[in-house]
Design a protein around this motif. Structure first.
Motif, mmCIF file in Angstrom:
data_model
loop_
_atom_site.group_PDB
_atom_site.id
_atom_site.type_symbol
_atom_site.label_atom_id
_atom_site.label_comp_id
_atom_site.label_asym_id
_atom_site.label_seq_id
_atom_site.Cartn_x
_atom_site.Cartn_y
_atom_site.Cartn_z
ATOM 1 N N GLY A 40 -36.370 -61.963 -88.737
ATOM 2 C CA GLY A 40 -37.183 -61.727 -89.925
ATOM 3 C C GLY A 40 -38.072 -60.510 -89.831
ATOM 4 N N ASP A 41 -37.876 -59.674 -88.817
ATOM 5 C CA ASP A 41 -38.730 -58.503 -88.612
ATOM 6 C C ASP A 41 -38.201 -57.332 -89.444
ATOM 7 O OD1 ASP A 41 -40.201 -56.325 -87.629
ATOM 8 O OD2 ASP A 41 -40.422 -57.269 -85.665
ATOM 9 N N ALA A 42 -38.816 -57.119 -90.624
ATOM 10 C CA ALA A 42 -38.348 -56.072 -91.535
ATOM 11 C C ALA A 42 -38.615 -54.678 -90.980
ATOM 12 C CB ALA A 42 -39.021 -56.224 -92.900
ATOM 13 N N LEU A 43 -39.703 -54.510 -90.244
ATOM 14 C CA LEU A 43 -40.013 -53.206 -89.658
ATOM 15 C C LEU A 43 -38.967 -52.836 -88.614
ATOM 16 C CD1 LEU A 43 -41.860 -50.753 -89.278
ATOM 17 C CD2 LEU A 43 -43.249 -52.136 -87.703
ATOM 18 N N LEU A 44 -38.596 -53.783 -87.772
ATOM 19 C CA LEU A 44 -37.572 -53.545 -86.760
ATOM 20 C C LEU A 44 -36.233 -53.222 -87.418
ATOM 21 C CD1 LEU A 44 -36.637 -53.546 -83.814
ATOM 22 C CD2 LEU A 44 -36.391 -56.036 -83.959
ATOM 23 N N ALA A 45 -35.913 -53.954 -88.496
ATOM 24 C CA ALA A 45 -34.653 -53.710 -89.201
ATOM 25 C C ALA A 45 -34.635 -52.323 -89.829
ATOM 26 C CB ALA A 45 -34.447 -54.780 -90.275
ATOM 27 N N LEU A 46 -35.788 -51.880 -90.330
ATOM 28 C CA LEU A 46 -35.885 -50.546 -90.943
ATOM 29 C C LEU A 46 -35.617 -49.462 -89.911
ATOM 30 C CD1 LEU A 46 -36.590 -49.110 -93.646
ATOM 31 C CD2 LEU A 46 -38.959 -49.039 -92.858
ATOM 32 N N LEU A 47 -36.122 -49.633 -88.714
ATOM 33 C CA LEU A 47 -35.902 -48.656 -87.650
ATOM 34 C C LEU A 47 -34.443 -48.663 -87.189
ATOM 35 C CD1 LEU A 47 -39.162 -49.300 -85.637
ATOM 36 C CD2 LEU A 47 -38.478 -47.073 -86.533
ATOM 37 N N ARG A 48 -33.874 -49.844 -87.052
ATOM 38 C CA ARG A 48 -32.495 -49.944 -86.577
ATOM 39 C C ARG A 48 -31.490 -49.438 -87.609
ATOM 40 N NH1 ARG A 48 -32.705 -55.829 -83.464
ATOM 41 N NH2 ARG A 48 -33.171 -54.987 -81.388
ATOM 42 N N ALA A 49 -31.895 -49.420 -88.881
ATOM 43 C CA ALA A 49 -30.975 -48.952 -89.925
ATOM 44 C C ALA A 49 -30.712 -47.457 -89.821
ATOM 45 C CB ALA A 49 -31.548 -49.287 -91.302
ATOM 46 N N ASP A 50 -31.572 -46.725 -89.109
ATOM 47 C CA ASP A 50 -31.397 -45.283 -88.934
ATOM 48 C C ASP A 50 -30.612 -45.058 -87.648
ATOM 49 O OD1 ASP A 50 -31.637 -42.523 -88.517
ATOM 50 O OD2 ASP A 50 -33.643 -42.446 -89.394
ATOM 51 N N ALA A 393 -43.211 -58.497 -99.651
ATOM 52 C CA ALA A 393 -43.506 -57.119 -100.048
ATOM 53 C C ALA A 393 -42.487 -56.125 -99.501
ATOM 54 C CB ALA A 393 -44.912 -56.727 -99.587
ATOM 55 N N TRP A 394 -41.665 -56.563 -98.517
ATOM 56 C CA TRP A 394 -40.693 -55.669 -97.887
ATOM 57 C C TRP A 394 -39.388 -55.654 -98.688
ATOM 58 C CZ3 TRP A 394 -41.355 -52.531 -93.577
ATOM 59 C CH2 TRP A 394 -42.605 -52.622 -92.971
ATOM 60 N N ILE A 395 -39.496 -55.234 -99.936
ATOM 61 C CA ILE A 395 -38.337 -55.133 -100.815
ATOM 62 C C ILE A 395 -37.791 -53.716 -100.726
ATOM 63 C CG2 ILE A 395 -37.516 -55.345 -103.198
ATOM 64 C CD1 ILE A 395 -39.933 -57.168 -103.697
ATOM 65 N N GLU A 396 -36.473 -53.603 -100.555
ATOM 66 C CA GLU A 396 -35.858 -52.280 -100.451
ATOM 67 C C GLU A 396 -36.194 -51.456 -101.698
ATOM 68 O OE1 GLU A 396 -31.492 -50.189 -99.731
ATOM 69 O OE2 GLU A 396 -31.704 -52.374 -99.682
ATOM 70 N N GLY A 397 -36.728 -50.266 -101.482
ATOM 71 C CA GLY A 397 -37.115 -49.400 -102.587
ATOM 72 C C GLY A 397 -38.488 -49.694 -103.138
ATOM 73 N N GLY A 398 -39.154 -50.749 -102.609
ATOM 74 C CA GLY A 398 -40.482 -51.107 -103.076
ATOM 75 C C GLY A 398 -41.547 -50.160 -102.546
ATOM 76 N N LEU A 399 -42.767 -50.298 -103.072
ATOM 77 C CA LEU A 399 -43.864 -49.395 -102.734
ATOM 78 C C LEU A 399 -44.189 -49.427 -101.244
ATOM 79 C CD1 LEU A 399 -46.018 -47.436 -103.760
ATOM 80 C CD2 LEU A 399 -47.483 -49.401 -104.248
ATOM 81 N N LEU A 400 -44.219 -50.618 -100.649
ATOM 82 C CA LEU A 400 -44.554 -50.727 -99.226
ATOM 83 C C LEU A 400 -43.485 -50.072 -98.367
ATOM 84 C CD1 LEU A 400 -46.359 -51.774 -96.961
ATOM 85 C CD2 LEU A 400 -45.117 -53.941 -97.057
ATOM 86 N N VAL A 401 -42.222 -50.358 -98.639
ATOM 87 C CA VAL A 401 -41.135 -49.785 -97.843
ATOM 88 C C VAL A 401 -41.107 -48.267 -97.982
ATOM 89 C CG1 VAL A 401 -38.627 -49.704 -97.546
ATOM 90 C CG2 VAL A 401 -39.754 -51.888 -97.945
ATOM 91 N N GLN A 402 -41.368 -47.757 -99.175
ATOM 92 C CA GLN A 402 -41.420 -46.304 -99.369
ATOM 93 C C GLN A 402 -42.520 -45.678 -98.506
ATOM 94 O OE1 GLN A 402 -41.664 -45.065 -103.484
ATOM 95 N NE2 GLN A 402 -40.182 -46.614 -104.141
ATOM 96 N N SER A 403 -43.699 -46.296 -98.509
ATOM 97 C CA SER A 403 -44.824 -45.753 -97.741
ATOM 98 C C SER A 403 -44.570 -45.834 -96.244
ATOM 99 C CB SER A 403 -46.110 -46.502 -98.108
ATOM 100 O OG SER A 403 -46.415 -46.351 -99.473
ATOM 101 N N VAL A 404 -43.999 -46.957 -95.793
ATOM 102 C CA VAL A 404 -43.707 -47.105 -94.366
ATOM 103 C C VAL A 404 -42.624 -46.117 -93.943
ATOM 104 C CG1 VAL A 404 -42.819 -48.676 -92.604
ATOM 105 C CG2 VAL A 404 -44.462 -49.504 -94.286
ATOM 106 N N SER A 405 -41.608 -45.925 -94.779
ATOM 107 C CA SER A 405 -40.554 -44.955 -94.462
ATOM 108 C C SER A 405 -41.124 -43.548 -94.356
ATOM 109 C CB SER A 405 -39.457 -45.003 -95.541
ATOM 110 O OG SER A 405 -38.842 -46.275 -95.582
ATOM 111 N N GLN A 406 -42.061 -43.219 -95.233
ATOM 112 C CA GLN A 406 -42.711 -41.907 -95.171
ATOM 113 C C GLN A 406 -43.512 -41.760 -93.885
ATOM 114 O OE1 GLN A 406 -45.201 -41.100 -98.578
ATOM 115 N NE2 GLN A 406 -45.870 -39.116 -97.794
ATOM 116 N N ALA A 407 -44.204 -42.836 -93.502
ATOM 117 C CA ALA A 407 -44.994 -42.803 -92.270
ATOM 118 C C ALA A 407 -44.099 -42.659 -91.043
ATOM 119 C CB ALA A 407 -45.846 -44.066 -92.165
ATOM 120 N N LEU A 408 -42.963 -43.365 -91.023
ATOM 121 C CA LEU A 408 -42.036 -43.257 -89.897
ATOM 122 C C LEU A 408 -41.417 -41.867 -89.830
ATOM 123 C CD1 LEU A 408 -40.223 -46.721 -90.062
ATOM 124 C CD2 LEU A 408 -41.879 -45.952 -88.352
#
Length: 555
Positions: A40-50, A393-408
């Protein structure tokens, strides 16, 4: 890599070797609590997707510079200091690594920032946010310290009382300007409670210094006396540090009544037990509603008092967590964000324009805003994500994911990419720019202390190869690249020929030049299991055969 040159007059001088350090995947150390599921770790999944990321999940923070070699970024996700395998002092290598060009992200709520035990640590100093908001309520803390006769006992080269005083000073260090504290020593009787603002720190330190071991302990009387002396209407915490040996006969009902009184007064009670033993009176206090945290030393006994104290201090940081239930959730830029939990922090004053990537506030009222995603650039880079890395809040294309992707993207920019190549020229070493980006137009500074002098755009002269396995290269205060340096073996090289200019250049670079077989003195063979250069044996055998041939011919 081997290069062939034009004929120089000697075949042995027609070749040269150089090393090129090329980019690869971005090495990311993802530090998280081993008790949490990765699913259930959305942050980890976001990193592994790259696919450019090589993510290694661990449950312990690196505690030495060697553990960070070759690492491009460290991400701490809801891994509390108490579960990280490190102490506050053990965080220094990681902070130094960030200051010298490393990349660090802290994310989460309960296991990060203040609630995770990182406030007032060296990691807070390199992050884009302060771990306690500026508008936080002033804190009022009473240090209730057991000064019974048992404090005379030795712990190594020190006494228990000496360690107790260190613990008391550590509590004061955890406070901020605007907070107040009182130091109360007790045994059969307790000292008078005198609350002082932290601006009178010198007087508070003096009270700690004057503490002395006395007689038997009366814990219940000391707790009751402190509660009666506390001013009402102000949030207060009592930090009791004791071995737990009670010197008065007090019934279970009396202890429960005392616990209920603390609960009714809204006064939290944190207890640090300097012996790893369950105390009935502590159980009865908690059963009656006394809030706070109890921490005891481990198998190391009294010598672990500072670690136990740090665990207890975390209890005072839980008020920084906000689940949104009291104000109908959170909004960012007028858009509702379904966040499970937010850790309230404050942005640093030195952040640049655009470094606050996302802020949130209560959905109701005109309250303050808090950083949700923030970044900071120093010699290294850091990012703060002040909420959990999972949830609606970790919806693909959502405001939080956009901001976190920018930060990463900011955090990992340039990681794993080779921008510089170390090349050996005829009379010097050079750093050569190999990136499509615009090269710096200044001298480069190396973390090992050397300076690479700018020759012209994209080329810098370096006097010597740094004696290190890895070096950080800076343009001013900006990190350009962390370079892994080639580890050349010690040279024992034999060259023969009659090219004097080549030999002179070789000798100036430290290459051993042999002009005859008599000058060759090979080293003793190394231990079994290592490679041994034995090519010279063939030469000796050839000479012996040649001499034998001459001898036979003369006969």
């Amino acid at each position: 890599m081997e290069d062939r040159f034009a004929d120089t007059g000697s075949a042995l001088s027609d070749f040269a070797t150089h090393f090129v350090v090329v980019g690869g995947k971005r090495s990311i150390l993802f530090c998280r609590d081993a008790r949490m599921s990765e699913g259930g770790d959305a942050l980890l999944a976001l990193l592994r997707a790259d696919e450019r990321n090589d993510v290694r999940v661990v449950s312990r923070l690196p505690g030495a510079a060697g553990e960070l070699a070759g690492v491009d970024a460290v991400i701490i996700h809801d891994l509390a200091l108490a579960q990280s395998g490190q102490s506050k002092e053990g965080l220094q290598p990681l902070a130094d690594w960030v200051r010298s060009g490393g990349r660090l992200m802290m994310a989460g709520a309960r296991g990060a920032f203040g609630p995770g035990g990182y406030r007032k640590t060296v990691l807070e100093e390199v992050m884009p946010v302060k771990f306690r908001p500026q508008n936080d309520k002033p804190r009022q803390v009473v240090l209730l310290l057991d000064c019974s006769d048992s404090m005379r006992a030795a712990v190594g080269s020190q006494t228990r009382l000496h360690l107790l005083k260190q613990a008391a000073l550590r509590v004061l260090d955890n406070l901020d300007n605007g907070d107040s504290a009182a130091v109360v020593g007790f045994s059969e009787t307790a000292d008078t409670l005198a609350m002082m603002p932290l601006s009178r720190r010198t007087e508070l330190d003096e009270r700690i210094r004057r503490l002395e071991a006395r007689t038997t302990t009366r814990i219940g009387s000391a707790l009751a006396g402190v509660l009666a002396s506390l001013p009402r209407g102000v949030e207060s915490r009592v930090m009791l540090v004791t071995d737990g040996e009670e010197g008065e006969s007090r019934s279970e009902a009396s202890w429960r009544e005392l616990g209920a009184a603390y609960s009714a007064a809204g006064c939290a009670l944190d207890i640090v037990l300097t012996e790893n033993v369950t105390r009935n009176w502590e159980v009865w206090l908690r059963a009656a509603g006394a809030t706070g945290r109890t921490a005891s030393v481990g198998s190391g006994g009294f010598g672990e008092i500072l670690e136990a104290l740090d665990r207890a201090l975390v209890s005072g940081e839980q008020g920084l967590l906000d689940d949104g239930s009291s104000h109908s959730g959170f909004v960012a830029g007028g858009i509702a964000l379904p966040l499970n939990l937010v850790c309230r922090t404050s942005p640093r004053q030195d952040l640049g324009p655009g470094d606050l990537l996302l802020e949130v506030k209560a959905a109701e009222g005109d309250g303050p805003t808090w950083p949700l995603v923030a970044r900071r650039e120093m010699a290294g880079r850091s990012v703060a994500l002040c909420t959990e890395g999972a949830g609606p809040a970790w919806i693909e294309g959502g405001l939080l994911v956009q901001s976190v992707s920018q930060a990463l993207g900011f955090l990992l920019a340039g990681a794993g990419e080779g921008k510089l190549d170390l090349v050996s020229r005829e009379d010097r070493l050079e750093l050569v720019w190999v990136s499509a980006e615009t090269p710096p137009d200044c001298d480069l500074r190396l973390s090992t202390g050397e300076t690479a002098r700018l020759l012209f755009s994209g080329r810098w002269e370096l006097a010597v190869v740094p004696a290190a396995r890895e070096v950080s290269v800076f343009a001013g205060e900006r990190l350009v690249q962390r370079m892994a340096l080639p580890q050349l073996p010690e040279r024992e090289l034999a060259l023969t020929g009659d090219d004097e200019a080549f030999f002179a250049a070789a000798e100036s670079r430290g290459v051993t030049v042999l002009r005859s077989i008599e000058n060759f003195q090979p080293r003793a063979a190394p231990e079994q299991g290592t490679l041994v250069a034995l090519g010279w044996l063939a030469a000796l055998a050839g000479i012996a055969a040649l001499l034998a041939g001459f001898a036979l011919r003369r006969r």
